[in-house]
Design an enzyme around this catalytic site. Structure first.
Site, PDB file in Angstrom:
ATOM      1  N   SER A 236     -11.543   0.671 -33.660  1.00 30.70           N
ATOM      2  CA  SER A 236     -11.259  -0.727 -33.711  1.00 30.70           C
ATOM      3  C   SER A 236     -11.307  -1.410 -34.943  1.00 30.70           C
ATOM      4  CB  SER A 236     -12.197  -1.647 -32.419  1.00 30.70           C
ATOM      5  OG  SER A 236     -13.267  -1.471 -32.876  1.00 30.70           O
ATOM      6  N   LYS A 281     -16.992  -9.228 -29.550  1.00 33.41           N
ATOM      7  CA  LYS A 281     -16.549  -9.306 -31.031  1.00 33.41           C
ATOM      8  C   LYS A 281     -16.332 -10.514 -31.364  1.00 33.41           C
ATOM      9  CE  LYS A 281     -15.064  -4.512 -30.765  1.00 33.41           C
ATOM     10  NZ  LYS A 281     -14.145  -3.575 -31.073  1.00 33.41           N
TER      11      LYS A 281
END
Length: 351
Positions: A236, A281
């Site tokens: 990611s 996140k």
């Protein structure tokens, strides 16, 4: 009688103590996905042997995976930024060590893609070296079950060297099903060999080694770029590493003193893909003081809707998360590398 009462009280106290300790500290077979950290990519990237010293930050964001205890699992119920997963949901049939090895491979693949995407965008030369096929899994019926391990890279078979996984698979297909094959592979930087028979592959009429595999490559550019993400795994961070590399090899200060965070996989052609745990996140980036957050704006196709009617793409999940924590951080949708670069260029003067 008095002795018995005293003894019972002692035993009772010990029992209660054990129960309390178990409640707070006993590891279960469940895990919690929680907000991780937001890390400056410049500390991991060197171009021509140097880190980026320009003011501002390009932050990759992570999730944390922690073993759940009865206390932490109970505490997480109703928390929008903590998700419970069983060991099977998180790791499948992999051990902890195998899971971490696969995550490290995903990170390596992400950094390779980041270099290719950045150098292509900057119109600078790079090379892509083929290392072999990376072992993602070894089937239980494989004759290589205790010879190969997840994370090994097969470099040749019967002395035959190949340039991609397809060539490897085609070569194996041509072998007699009763064949014994000899492979060379690398593990932790060391060359090894192993021999074994072919086995029937599940749900097919074909025979093979009984492994799940993918290409293992290494990208190098000019000027030389090195990305070392340390213990951080997964794919990611691809987008943010690409922005960092591009900024350095072009000497284009995309940061302009700002703290910019984001997430998303990256393909060599610059396409940004969706990731998991984006809500955590967003939380981590906001805590670190980011003012911009790039979120993959992955398309919700009819096929996705067919199999997952309630699917919400990364961008909209990020918007929801930002609203819940009342952050002023700007959530910016991106479909590709150009979207992110163009946004940073246009907003340099309005920081």
């Amino acid at each position: 009688m008095k002795f018995n009462k005293t003894r019972n009280k002692v035993f009772g106290a010990i029992f209660i103590f054990i129960v309390v300790v178990a409640f707070f500290f006993y590891p279960t077979k469940y895990y919690l996905e929680v907000p991780g950290s937001a890390e400056d990519t410049s500390q991991f990237v060197k171009v021509a042997g140097k880190h980026d010293q320009k003011k501002g930050n390009l932050l990759l964001t992570t999730v944390g995976i922690v073993n759940g205890t009865p206390f932490t699992l109970l505490k997480s119920v109703g928390n929008n930024f903590e998700t419970i997963y069983s060991q099977q949901e998180l790791m499948g049939d992999e051990t902890n060590e195998e899971y971490l090895r696969v995550q490290q491979y995903y990170m390596k693949s992400a950094t390779n893609n980041a270099i290719q995407a950045a150098y292509s965008k900057a119109d600078k030369p790079f090379t892509k070296k083929y290392l072999g096929v990376y072992v993602m899994d070894v089937m239980d019926n494989s004759d290589f079950k205790n010879k190969l391990a997840i994370g090994d890279t097969i470099t040749s078979i019967n002395g035959y060297h190949f340039n991609n996984a397809d060539q490897f698979i085609k070569y194996v297909k041509k072998q007699n099903k009763k064949s014994t094959v000899k492979i060379k592979f690398t593990r932790d930087g060391k060359q090894k060999t192993a021999s074994g028979k072919l086995v029937k592959l599940a749900d097919t009429k074909r025979f093979g080694l009984g492994i799940t595999l993918t290409d293992n490559t290494e990208a190098k550019g000019k000027p030389a770029t090195k990305i070392d993400a340390g213990s951080i795994g997964g794919p990611s961070a691809g987008l943010m590493f690409t922005l960092q590399v591009y900024s350095q090899i072009t000497n284009n200060n995309l940061k302009a003193g700002r703290t910019i965070a984001g997430t998303g996989t990256i393909s060599p052609d610059g396409t940004v893909g969706p990731i998991g745990g984006i809500e955590k996140k967003v939380y981590a980036a906001s805590q670190e003081g980011a003012t911009i957050f790039f979120a993959p704006d992955d398309p919700v196709t009819k096929l996705i809707k067919k199999y997952e009617p309630g699917y919400v793409n990364n961008y909209h999940l990020a918007l929801r998360a930002a609203k819940k924590i009342h952050t002023k951080m700007k959530i910016v949708p991106v479909k590709n590398l150009n979207d992110a670069i163009n946004y940073l260029e246009k907003t340099k003067q309005s920081k």
